[in-house]
Write a protein that holds these residues in place. Structure first.
Motif, mmCIF file in Angstrom:
data_model
loop_
_atom_site.group_PDB
_atom_site.id
_atom_site.type_symbol
_atom_site.label_atom_id
_atom_site.label_comp_id
_atom_site.label_asym_id
_atom_site.label_seq_id
_atom_site.Cartn_x
_atom_site.Cartn_y
_atom_site.Cartn_z
ATOM 1 N N SER A 100 19.371 -11.243 7.500
ATOM 2 C CA SER A 100 19.451 -9.794 7.325
ATOM 3 C C SER A 100 19.644 -9.471 5.843
ATOM 4 N N SER A 101 19.175 -8.307 5.445
ATOM 5 C CA SER A 101 19.250 -7.946 4.032
ATOM 6 C C SER A 101 19.468 -6.446 3.904
ATOM 7 N N ARG A 102 20.074 -6.059 2.785
ATOM 8 C CA ARG A 102 20.298 -4.641 2.499
ATOM 9 C C ARG A 102 20.100 -4.420 1.003
ATOM 10 N N VAL A 103 19.242 -3.462 0.662
ATOM 11 C CA VAL A 103 18.998 -3.136 -0.740
ATOM 12 C C VAL A 103 18.956 -1.614 -0.887
ATOM 13 N N GLU A 104 19.118 -1.158 -2.112
ATOM 14 C CA GLU A 104 18.974 0.263 -2.419
ATOM 15 C C GLU A 104 17.909 0.406 -3.501
ATOM 16 N N VAL A 105 17.005 1.360 -3.299
ATOM 17 C CA VAL A 105 15.926 1.581 -4.260
ATOM 18 C C VAL A 105 15.826 3.080 -4.537
ATOM 19 N N HIS A 106 15.171 3.385 -5.649
ATOM 20 C CA HIS A 106 14.940 4.779 -6.032
ATOM 21 C C HIS A 106 13.432 5.020 -6.037
ATOM 22 N N GLN A 107 12.979 5.931 -5.183
ATOM 23 C CA GLN A 107 11.550 6.193 -5.078
ATOM 24 C C GLN A 107 11.327 7.677 -4.791
ATOM 25 N N HIS A 108 10.306 8.252 -5.471
ATOM 26 C CA HIS A 108 9.954 9.669 -5.289
ATOM 27 C C HIS A 108 11.166 10.578 -5.496
ATOM 28 N N GLY A 109 12.023 10.195 -6.441
ATOM 29 C CA GLY A 109 13.166 11.036 -6.769
ATOM 30 C C GLY A 109 14.311 10.952 -5.786
ATOM 31 N N ARG A 110 14.251 10.009 -4.825
ATOM 32 C CA ARG A 110 15.314 9.893 -3.833
ATOM 33 C C ARG A 110 15.883 8.473 -3.859
ATOM 34 N N LEU B 92 17.204 5.452 -1.637
ATOM 35 C CA LEU B 92 17.026 4.978 -0.271
ATOM 36 C C LEU B 92 17.789 3.683 -0.052
ATOM 37 N N GLU B 93 18.455 3.594 1.080
ATOM 38 C CA GLU B 93 19.073 2.347 1.522
ATOM 39 C C GLU B 93 18.139 1.719 2.550
ATOM 40 N N VAL B 94 17.735 0.461 2.317
ATOM 41 C CA VAL B 94 16.783 -0.220 3.195
ATOM 42 C C VAL B 94 17.468 -1.461 3.763
ATOM 43 N N MET B 95 17.539 -1.531 5.100
ATOM 44 C CA MET B 95 18.133 -2.687 5.784
ATOM 45 C C MET B 95 17.047 -3.383 6.586
ATOM 46 N N SER B 96 16.952 -4.688 6.467
ATOM 47 C CA SER B 96 15.954 -5.459 7.209
ATOM 48 C C SER B 96 16.658 -6.513 8.055
ATOM 49 N N HIS B 97 16.123 -6.742 9.258
ATOM 50 C CA HIS B 97 16.720 -7.701 10.187
ATOM 51 C C HIS B 97 15.595 -8.467 10.893
ATOM 52 N N PRO B 98 15.851 -9.724 11.270
ATOM 53 C CA PRO B 98 14.829 -10.489 12.006
ATOM 54 C C PRO B 98 14.751 -10.056 13.462
ATOM 55 N N VAL B 99 13.551 -10.134 14.045
ATOM 56 C CA VAL B 99 13.326 -9.909 15.477
ATOM 57 C C VAL B 99 12.930 -11.258 16.071
ATOM 58 N N ARG B 100 13.683 -11.732 17.054
ATOM 59 C CA ARG B 100 13.469 -13.071 17.610
ATOM 60 C C ARG B 100 12.954 -12.993 19.045
ATOM 61 N N ASP B 101 12.215 -14.043 19.462
ATOM 62 C CA ASP B 101 11.771 -14.126 20.844
ATOM 63 C C ASP B 101 12.842 -14.830 21.670
ATOM 64 N N GLU C 262 0.811 -1.225 0.000
ATOM 65 C CA GLU C 262 0.000 0.000 0.000
ATOM 66 C C GLU C 262 0.839 1.268 0.000
ATOM 67 N N VAL C 263 2.121 1.178 0.351
ATOM 68 C CA VAL C 263 2.915 2.400 0.522
ATOM 69 C C VAL C 263 4.119 2.453 -0.426
ATOM 70 N N THR C 264 4.237 1.478 -1.337
ATOM 71 C CA THR C 264 5.378 1.477 -2.259
ATOM 72 C C THR C 264 4.887 1.435 -3.702
ATOM 73 N N SER C 265 5.734 1.911 -4.587
ATOM 74 C CA SER C 265 5.397 1.908 -6.012
ATOM 75 C C SER C 265 5.688 0.533 -6.605
ATOM 76 N N PRO C 266 5.015 0.183 -7.710
ATOM 77 C CA PRO C 266 5.225 -1.151 -8.321
ATOM 78 C C PRO C 266 6.670 -1.390 -8.740
ATOM 79 N N GLU C 267 7.417 -0.311 -9.063
ATOM 80 C CA GLU C 267 8.782 -0.494 -9.557
ATOM 81 C C GLU C 267 9.710 -1.049 -8.470
ATOM 82 N N VAL C 268 9.538 -0.618 -7.217
ATOM 83 C CA VAL C 268 10.462 -1.027 -6.152
ATOM 84 C C VAL C 268 9.874 -2.128 -5.273
ATOM 85 N N ARG C 269 8.582 -2.418 -5.417
ATOM 86 C CA ARG C 269 7.924 -3.356 -4.501
ATOM 87 C C ARG C 269 8.562 -4.746 -4.497
#
Length: 608
Positions: free
Chosen positions: A316-326, A328-337, A294-301
């Motif tokens: 863990s993951s790290r990607v770079e995308v281009h959205q709204h003319g900027r 962005l570096e996006v890093m994702s990590h797991p949260v464990r119990d 709902e919050v990302t464009s089809p190109e970067v989704r």
């Protein structure tokens, strides 16, 4: 029933007795015949009464009887026996009344067991139990209530008007209003209150009071209310601590520089988002409750979905995308119990538009510097064989010119002189040819080093290694024994030819590190690295690499081999190929004991 004579013969039995006796006929028969199982206990008692003894009375006397033939059961009877005047026959008589108390005894037993179970529940429960009689202002409660309220252990009753005096002043007005609403005619049937209890000057602690009206008076007001009291002080303190922690975390997230921090669940729905404004200028908290789609464009989704799901899979993951003319570096990590299970994902984004622009400028500068180094190295590497080749060609020209001049003048030539001149020319030609071949190898390596990536396909590392072994042929076997240890490894997306070139370079370097005079060991291991990456390791037991050399092994044209034995581009090419495939290459060594080169490559995406 009435029995007569010393034989205790039945002369009368009413319907109620026959119900006790079941199908047994009794009138006219002896008591011992009707109830043989009771004769040893009952007959002596009846005879004493018959012979003039005092009346007999027994309450809930246990007896084993057979109401149904062949099935004996334990029953309880209440007996009353007294002597009657003799009848016309002159024989003494007794009147016996019997009532079956078995059901009453069984019900009392069940009631006792139920009370015992209730007592055990009350004793083992962390809650206090109470019963409130509002018209009498009396509250009866369990021992656990004393522990919660701090009462003496022996207390079991409380005047309900004392509650307010033991309630925190901040909570008392609310408690009074809720109590008035509860006690009003036809008020609510159930309630739940939380308030602090204790004593002024002492320690206050939180309790939760739950109750239900279990009886009402004629006017509709509660006559009896039953419920529980729970000590929730630790829970409320934990909630307060959690609220403070969340406040601090939000403050941290709000002040995260130039980006966002957020938590998301397995449906990729944002649970918490905070930080700087989004690339579109939206308020971060406006993303809460929305999904990634709902919050990302089809190109970067697709790229972001892969990164988000990687964290939910434990990576863990790290990607770079281009959205709204900027950018962005996006890093994702797991949260464990606490058990190590992945329950959520966390993402951190950062606007790297300016950083990327600076990086591009730096890359141009570095590329120019590298180009200068490369050109200098190429000039040096080509100049040496070129100079030798040109000198040899000069000697050939000189020898052939002398021979041609003699032939033109018709001078007699000795066969040995002609042969010697031709041999010198051939030697010079061989030197020139060797120089040309070295230049050719340099150009070939540079072509591999600089050309764009060829088409890639899904491939297994073992297939790449087997292809490299075919390229190497028997050359390695002359100096070392080669072992291939093949463990389970994921498929990769790669150019098989380029990766085979990497394997050839690493194995060739390992073979050349084996000192002359002994046979070495080279092992190629294939397996899976941490994070699911494909792993290739080449180890040898050669001379190792000195620390000062280790720092430069990946530099173009750097080599420790003798002149003419190598171009110095093997490891540089290997590094370029592995990096272009999204992988890493690392070296470790122990001087005098050998070296190890480890290549890790990302796994191929799941099929489908």
């Amino acid at each position: 029933m009435v029995l007569r004579g010393r034989e205790l013969r039945f002369v009368l039995a009413n319907e109620a007795y026959r119900a006790y006796a079941g199908d047994r006929a009794c009138v006219g028969r002896l008591a011992a015949e009707v109830w043989p199982e009771l004769a040893p206990e009952v007959v002596p008692i009846l005879l004493r009464v018959l012979q003039g003894g005092a009346p007999f009375h027994a309450v809930e006397m246990p007896l084993d009887v057979e109401r149904v033939p062949g099935r004996r059961e334990r029953a309880f009877f209440s007996f009353h026996a007294r002597r009657l005047p003799p009848d016309g026959s002159g024989e003494p008589r007794i009147l016996v009344t019997v009532s079956d108390s078995t059901r009453a005894v069984e019900e009392r037993r069940r009631l006792g067991e139920s009370e015992e179970r209730l007592a055990r529940v009350l004793e083992g429960s962390s809650d206090g139990f109470w019963e409130w009689y509002p018209p009498e202002h009396r509250v009866f409660y369990s021992a656990r209530m004393n522990e919660i309220l701090g009462n003496p252990p022996s207390a079991t009753e409380l005047d309900d008007r004392e509650w307010i005096t033991r309630t925190h002043p901040d909570d008392a007005p609310t408690l009074r209003a809720e109590a008035a609403r509860l006690l009003a005619p036809h008020g609510p049937d159930a309630f739940e209150w939380e308030f602090r209890t204790g004593s002024p000057g002492g320690r206050w602690h939180w309790v939760r009071c739950r109750g239900r009206v279990t009886g009402r008076g004629p006017g509709g007001g509660p006559a009896r209310i039953s419920g529980t009291l729970s000590d929730v002080d630790a829970h409320r303190n934990a909630e307060d601590a959690l609220a403070r922690s969340e406040s601090m975390h939000r403050a941290l997230m709000r002040n995260f520089p130039n980006g966002l921090v957020g938590l998301y669940d397995r449906s990729l729905r944002f649970l918490i988002v905070d930080g700087a404004s989004t690339s579109s200028g939206a308020e971060p908290r406006s993303l809460v409750g929305k999904t990634l789609a709902e919050v990302t464009s089809p190109e970067v989704r697709p790229v972001l979905e892969e990164a988000f799901r990687a964290a939910l899979d434990g990576r863990s993951s790290r990607v770079e995308v281009h959205q709204h003319g900027r950018d962005l570096e996006v890093m994702s990590h797991p949260v464990r119990d606490e058990q190590g299970r992945v329950i959520l994902g966390v993402i951190m984004t950062q606007d790297v538009t300016e950083t990327r622009a600076l990086r591009s400028q730096l890359e141009v500068t570095s590329r120019l510097a590298a180009l200068g180094t490369l050109v200098s190295g190429i000039a040096h590497e080509i100049n040496n064989p070129l100079a030798g080749s040109m000198a040899a060609q000069g000697l050939i020209v000189e020898d052939l010119r002398e021979l041609a001049g003699a032939l033109r003048l018709g001078e007699p030539l000795e066969r040995d002189l002609v042969a010697h001149t031709i041999e010198e020319a051939l030697e010079s030609l061989a030197v020139s040819q060797a120089g040309s071949q070295r230049i050719s190898r340099i150009v070939k390596d540079l072509t591999v080093f600089g050309r764009p990536d060829p088409s890639r396909t899904r491939v297994r590392l073992i297939d790449v290694v087997e292809e490299a072994m075919r390229w190497l042929g028997p050359s390695v076997g002359r100096s070392a024994t080669l072992h291939v240890d093949h463990q389970l490894a994921p498929e990769i997306v790669a150019s098989p030819g380029q990766l085979a070139h990497v394997v050839v370079n690493l194995v060739s370097n390992a073979a050349q590190a084996i000192p002359e005079g002994r046979r070495g060991e080279i092992t190629v291991r294939i397996g899976t690295a941490e994070g699911g990456r494909a792993r290739l390791e080449v180890t040898d037991d050669g001379t190792g690499i000195e620390p000062e050399v280790m720092e430069r092994i990946f530099d173009p044209f750097f080599t420790t081999r003798r002149l003419g034995k190598g171009t110095g581009l093997g490891l540089s090419i290997s590094l370029a190929v592995v990096t272009a495939h999204g992988g890493t290459i690392a070296a470790s060594t122990v001087p005098g004991r050998g070296s190890s080169f480890v290549v890790e490559l990302p796994p191929a995406p799941a099929a489908g």
